[in-house]
Design a protein around this motif. Structure first.
Motif, mmCIF file in Angstrom:
data_model
loop_
_atom_site.group_PDB
_atom_site.id
_atom_site.type_symbol
_atom_site.label_atom_id
_atom_site.label_comp_id
_atom_site.label_asym_id
_atom_site.label_seq_id
_atom_site.Cartn_x
_atom_site.Cartn_y
_atom_site.Cartn_z
ATOM 1 N N GLU A 58 -10.094 6.567 -11.531
ATOM 2 C CA GLU A 58 -9.275 5.483 -11.031
ATOM 3 C C GLU A 58 -8.424 4.658 -12.349
ATOM 4 O O GLU A 58 -7.435 3.884 -12.297
ATOM 5 N N ALA A 59 -9.130 4.510 -13.451
ATOM 6 C CA ALA A 59 -8.512 4.022 -14.552
ATOM 7 C C ALA A 59 -7.242 4.650 -15.068
ATOM 8 O O ALA A 59 -6.184 3.946 -15.429
ATOM 9 N N PHE A 60 -7.242 6.101 -15.112
ATOM 10 C CA PHE A 60 -5.805 6.716 -15.352
ATOM 11 C C PHE A 60 -5.045 6.598 -14.344
ATOM 12 O O PHE A 60 -3.738 6.528 -14.338
ATOM 13 N N CYS A 61 -5.334 6.323 -13.171
ATOM 14 C CA CYS A 61 -4.322 5.916 -11.779
ATOM 15 C C CYS A 61 -3.780 4.652 -12.165
ATOM 16 O O CYS A 61 -2.415 4.713 -12.297
ATOM 17 N N LYS A 62 -4.544 3.754 -12.739
ATOM 18 C CA LYS A 62 -4.221 2.568 -13.222
ATOM 19 C C LYS A 62 -2.958 2.655 -14.364
ATOM 20 O O LYS A 62 -1.830 1.842 -14.416
ATOM 21 N N HIS A 94 -3.300 4.583 -4.974
ATOM 22 C CA HIS A 94 -2.358 3.695 -4.631
ATOM 23 C C HIS A 94 -1.173 3.237 -5.559
ATOM 24 O O HIS A 94 -1.540 3.009 -6.682
ATOM 25 N N ASP A 95 0.060 3.061 -4.875
ATOM 26 C CA ASP A 95 0.989 2.829 -5.492
ATOM 27 C C ASP A 95 1.020 1.193 -5.471
ATOM 28 O O ASP A 95 1.811 0.406 -6.492
ATOM 29 N N THR A 96 0.520 0.448 -5.008
ATOM 30 C CA THR A 96 0.496 -1.016 -4.584
ATOM 31 C C THR A 96 -1.000 -1.431 -4.830
ATOM 32 O O THR A 96 -1.351 -1.816 -5.855
ATOM 33 N N SER A 97 -1.464 -1.812 -3.536
ATOM 34 C CA SER A 97 -2.951 -2.513 -3.672
ATOM 35 C C SER A 97 -3.467 -2.008 -2.491
ATOM 36 O O SER A 97 -2.995 -1.379 -1.592
ATOM 37 N N LYS A 98 -4.975 -2.516 -2.580
ATOM 38 C CA LYS A 98 -5.615 -2.504 -1.210
ATOM 39 C C LYS A 98 -5.114 -3.505 -0.078
ATOM 40 O O LYS A 98 -4.372 -4.275 -0.429
ATOM 41 N N ILE A 99 -5.579 -3.075 1.149
ATOM 42 C CA ILE A 99 -4.922 -3.809 2.244
ATOM 43 C C ILE A 99 -5.146 -5.381 1.903
ATOM 44 O O ILE A 99 -4.478 -6.130 2.376
ATOM 45 N N GLU A 100 -6.410 -5.823 1.531
ATOM 46 C CA GLU A 100 -6.830 -7.400 1.470
ATOM 47 C C GLU A 100 -5.878 -7.856 0.428
ATOM 48 O O GLU A 100 -6.106 -9.179 0.470
ATOM 49 N N LEU A 101 -5.359 -7.250 -0.514
ATOM 50 C CA LEU A 101 -4.533 -7.912 -1.670
ATOM 51 C C LEU A 101 -3.030 -7.524 -1.436
ATOM 52 O O LEU A 101 -2.520 -8.013 -2.249
ATOM 53 N N MET A 144 0.797 -1.231 -0.064
ATOM 54 C CA MET A 144 -0.045 0.121 0.054
ATOM 55 C C MET A 144 0.902 0.928 -0.061
ATOM 56 O O MET A 144 1.939 1.161 0.160
ATOM 57 N N ASP A 145 0.203 2.346 -0.211
ATOM 58 C CA ASP A 145 1.023 3.507 -0.359
ATOM 59 C C ASP A 145 0.379 4.887 0.245
ATOM 60 O O ASP A 145 -1.007 4.831 0.257
ATOM 61 N N ASP A 146 1.088 5.508 0.666
ATOM 62 C CA ASP A 146 0.560 7.082 0.819
ATOM 63 C C ASP A 146 -0.497 6.995 2.035
ATOM 64 O O ASP A 146 -0.487 6.599 2.969
ATOM 65 N N ALA A 147 -1.623 8.079 1.944
ATOM 66 C CA ALA A 147 -2.438 8.116 3.000
ATOM 67 C C ALA A 147 -3.022 7.105 3.647
ATOM 68 O O ALA A 147 -3.265 6.996 4.801
ATOM 69 N N GLN A 148 -3.703 6.239 2.666
ATOM 70 C CA GLN A 148 -4.608 5.167 3.556
ATOM 71 C C GLN A 148 -3.783 4.259 4.248
ATOM 72 O O GLN A 148 -4.081 3.782 5.330
ATOM 73 N N GLU A 149 -2.552 3.954 3.883
ATOM 74 C CA GLU A 149 -1.725 2.816 4.574
ATOM 75 C C GLU A 149 -1.283 3.680 5.994
ATOM 76 O O GLU A 149 -1.129 3.034 7.074
ATOM 77 N N PHE A 199 -3.017 -3.434 -13.221
ATOM 78 C CA PHE A 199 -4.304 -2.963 -13.407
ATOM 79 C C PHE A 199 -5.445 -3.566 -12.526
ATOM 80 O O PHE A 199 -6.416 -3.204 -12.347
ATOM 81 N N TYR A 200 -5.146 -4.683 -11.914
ATOM 82 C CA TYR A 200 -5.665 -5.427 -11.097
ATOM 83 C C TYR A 200 -5.407 -4.797 -9.664
ATOM 84 O O TYR A 200 -6.528 -4.636 -8.814
ATOM 85 N N PHE A 201 -4.178 -4.699 -9.105
ATOM 86 C CA PHE A 201 -3.687 -4.450 -8.004
ATOM 87 C C PHE A 201 -4.151 -3.029 -7.584
ATOM 88 O O PHE A 201 -4.522 -2.547 -6.475
ATOM 89 N N VAL A 202 -3.584 -1.861 -8.524
ATOM 90 C CA VAL A 202 -3.753 -0.620 -8.408
ATOM 91 C C VAL A 202 -5.111 -0.061 -8.313
ATOM 92 O O VAL A 202 -6.241 -0.731 -9.053
ATOM 93 N N SER A 203 -5.644 0.836 -7.124
ATOM 94 C CA SER A 203 -6.863 1.170 -7.055
ATOM 95 C C SER A 203 -6.821 2.645 -6.435
ATOM 96 O O SER A 203 -5.610 3.070 -6.169
ATOM 97 N N THR A 204 -7.898 3.381 -6.482
ATOM 98 C CA THR A 204 -8.113 4.613 -5.638
ATOM 99 C C THR A 204 -8.737 4.430 -4.361
ATOM 100 O O THR A 204 -9.740 3.530 -4.283
#
Length: 306
Positions: free
Chosen positions: A90-94, A171-178, A1-6, A156-161
């Motif tokens: 979110e698509a552009f983030c990916k 996010h630079d990586t993934s959600k917590i559960e992934l 994970m990355d940034d604020a949420q982590e 494209f699967y891991f990265v999300s907003t």
């Protein structure tokens, strides 16, 4: 994970205010120089160099991958300047994260191809006559793009907003559960796209140096060829040591400590700061690669002029 949420979902709160200045400024500078240098390089390759040799094919693809890399930087610079508030979809983030890593690893593999090309020319000149042909360079270049794109497609699967404090985090990586799955995926990428090329580079360059320092009947052409090879060795090794090695080492430590969740917060804060600080170093590669083109072109002009 990355940034604020982590930071909100992790037991330690990191001091990351420095990156909101460091990353936008460094990415902005690298974009300005990298864009100009690589567009100029592509112009020279397309309109000024005829016919192409094997090394030109690899350098053209290297310049193309570097250009694609720097094109992702303005969006990331804007994102970090807004303290992790992603204004796009979110698509552009990916797409931006995918482009960032695809271009990064293509650059590594094309640098490896240039190094192998020089290795064969210096150490195995007879095999070089067999393998140093245009069609093999084209096959290798297409294969690199296909393999790297395929290996980076899981981004494209891991990265999300996500939303955090009224800000949209890319996010630079993934959600917590992934995250555990992402660490495995990242380790595979690290092994195949960095560790293997870096190991091959070290072994081949050590042997090249051994061959180059062996006594032989000297001539002006031989001495000039040795000088060219040594300069290329130094340039490529500097690119790897300055740009790629610190980034991958600190990123690996960062992921490991995040996954095991056992280290004290002071250690984690240092590792996190080191990882975020080496991101600009990885981007500097797109400005260092044109030095490699300059060395090759300069040697070729000298050879043509006498």
């Amino acid at each position: 994970m990355d940034d604020a949420q982590e930071n909100l979902t992790y037991r330690c709160i990191f001091d990351e205010d420095f990156k909101y200045i460091l990353l936008p400024v460094s990415y902005g500078i690298v974009f300005a120089f990298g864009f100009i240098l690589n567009v100029l390089a592509l112009y020279i390759f397309i309109f000024r160099i005829r016919p192409w040799k094997v090394v030109n094919i690899f350098m053209f693809n290297l310049a193309l991958s570097d250009l694609l890399y720097v094109l992702s930087l303005p969006f990331l610079a804007y994102y970090y300047s807004k303290a992790n508030d992603w204004p796009f979809s979110e698509a552009f983030c990916k797409i931006v994260r995918f482009l960032f890593y695809t271009s990064l690893y293509c650059s590594i593999l094309f640098l490896l191809c240039i190094s192998i090309y020089r290795f064969l020319a210096v150490c195995y000149p007879l095999r070089f006559l067999q393998w140093g042909k245009i069609r093999y360079a084209r096959i290798a270049s297409v294969s690199i793009w296909v393999v790297v794109i395929a290996m980076q497609s899981p981004m494209f699967y891991f990265v999300s907003t996500s939303m955090s404090d009224n800000s949209t985090v890319c996010h630079d990586t993934s959600k917590i559960e992934l995250f555990d799955q992402f660490v495995i995926y990242s380790t595979v990428n690290l092994s195949i796209l960095f560790c293997v090329p870096f190991t091959i580079l070290i072994i081949s360059y050590c042997y090249m140096i051994y061959v180059l320092i062996q006594p032989m009947e000297s001539s002006t052409q031989t001495a000039e060829s040795k000088k060219k090879s040594i300069k290329m060795i130094i340039t490529v090794m500097l690119v790897f040591i300055i740009s790629f090695l610190p980034f991958h080492v600190t990123r690996t430590l960062y992921y490991y400590y995040r996954k095991v969740d056992l280290a004290p917060c002071s250690t984690l804060n240092v590792v996190n700061a080191a990882y975020k600080s080496t991101r600009p170093l990885a981007s500097v590669n797109s400005c260092l690669d044109p030095i490699l083109y300059f060395l090759v072109w300069r040697f070729r002009l000298r050879s043509q002029n006498g």
